[in-house]
Design a protein around this motif. Structure first.
Motif, mmCIF file in Angstrom:
data_model
loop_
_atom_site.group_PDB
_atom_site.id
_atom_site.type_symbol
_atom_site.label_atom_id
_atom_site.label_comp_id
_atom_site.label_asym_id
_atom_site.label_seq_id
_atom_site.Cartn_x
_atom_site.Cartn_y
_atom_site.Cartn_z
ATOM 1 N N TYR A 81 80.998 -108.495 78.170
ATOM 2 C CA TYR A 81 81.378 -109.728 78.858
ATOM 3 C C TYR A 81 80.799 -110.937 78.141
ATOM 4 C CZ TYR A 81 76.708 -110.201 81.014
ATOM 5 O OH TYR A 81 75.368 -110.376 81.223
ATOM 6 N N ASP A 118 83.518 -115.094 81.333
ATOM 7 C CA ASP A 118 83.718 -114.108 82.396
ATOM 8 C C ASP A 118 82.817 -114.409 83.595
ATOM 9 O OD1 ASP A 118 85.564 -112.602 80.846
ATOM 10 O OD2 ASP A 118 83.909 -111.604 79.825
ATOM 11 N N GLY A 138 87.912 -115.123 77.379
ATOM 12 C CA GLY A 138 87.332 -114.144 78.285
ATOM 13 C C GLY A 138 88.316 -113.040 78.611
ATOM 14 N N GLY A 139 87.908 -112.193 79.571
ATOM 15 C CA GLY A 139 88.798 -111.141 80.038
ATOM 16 C C GLY A 139 88.920 -109.942 79.128
ATOM 17 N N ILE A 146 86.466 -106.776 83.913
ATOM 18 C CA ILE A 146 87.023 -108.103 84.165
ATOM 19 C C ILE A 146 88.518 -108.121 83.865
ATOM 20 C CG2 ILE A 146 87.047 -110.497 83.331
ATOM 21 C CD1 ILE A 146 84.834 -109.932 85.274
#
Length: 221
Positions: free
Chosen positions: A64, A68, A188-189, A194
């Motif tokens: 992460y 996130d 992110g992701g 996530i």
């Protein structure tokens, strides 16, 4: 040299050769490259991409990133307001479709709040950022209702409440989907948990938006 002596010497030589062979390490073979296609999922709205064998072999388990953490904290606040909105329903409408929809939202988003808080805690991240100076508001987060809009929803009843609830919750859900899009756009992701959560939000709230638009059209028609 006598025959027994020669046999003993020969046996010792054989044992020595076997022992040396056993101590000689076999050269390690390089791990084979993946032979079946590996498809990397694209961010929402973006196409998937088939990786080359070299790219697939180099894939690790993404961890992460700060984006996130911010996404999770913002989504916690976003979900909390949705639960506040669904809490108005039972006392303000007898419509079974809206009551069932609100109950579904309440249960699913409460479960997701627990999931998000656990995600932060297991990674040693505070659930609330003590250094965060910006207050969550309709201007800072997509889809959030203003205090005035929340008060308007709370004061409404019957058909007026139903229309307001559906219109505001559609906007609220669309804001959550926008947050998912922005998460991927910001890099992110990529961590598996996530990524799975974000895709679930996009799919689940997309379905609820379609249903709420049907119910709103019925009331406005």
């Amino acid at each position: 040299m006598s025959t027994p002596t020669r046999l003993v010497s020969l046996g010792a030589a054989v044992l020595l050769i076997v022992g040396l062979s056993a101590c000689t390490a076999e050269p390690e073979e390089a791990a084979p490259l993946p032979t079946s296609p590996v498809v990397q999922l694209g961010a929402p709205g973006e196409p998937n991409r088939t990786l080359s064998p070299e790219e697939a072999a180099g894939l690790g388990s993404p961890t992460y990133v700060e984006q996130d953490v911010l996404f999770v904290r913002d989504m916690l606040h976003h979900h909390s307001q949705a639960i506040q909105m669904t809490g108005y329903v039972d006392e303000r409408t007898t419509d079974e479709d809206i009551r069932l929809l609100a109950e579904r939202m309440n249960v699913s988003q409460a479960d997701e709040i627990t999931q998000l808080e656990t995600w932060l805690q297991t990674r040693g991240e505070p659930v609330r950022d003590p250094d965060d100076s910006h207050a969550h508001s309709a201007e800072s987060m997509p889809g959030l209702l203003t205090d005035a809009e929340l008060a308007q929803l709370e004061a409404a009843e019957g058909e007026e409440f139903e229309r307001l609830f559906l219109a505001y919750m559609i906007r609220h859900h669309e804001g959550a989907i926008q947050m998912v899009t922005e998460l991927y756009a910001d890099g992110g992701g990529q961590e598996s948990d996530i990524d799975a959560f974000a895709r679930h939000v996009e799919a689940d709230q997309g379905i609820e938006i379609a249903r709420m638009k049907e119910l709103l059209a019925e009331r406005e028609g």
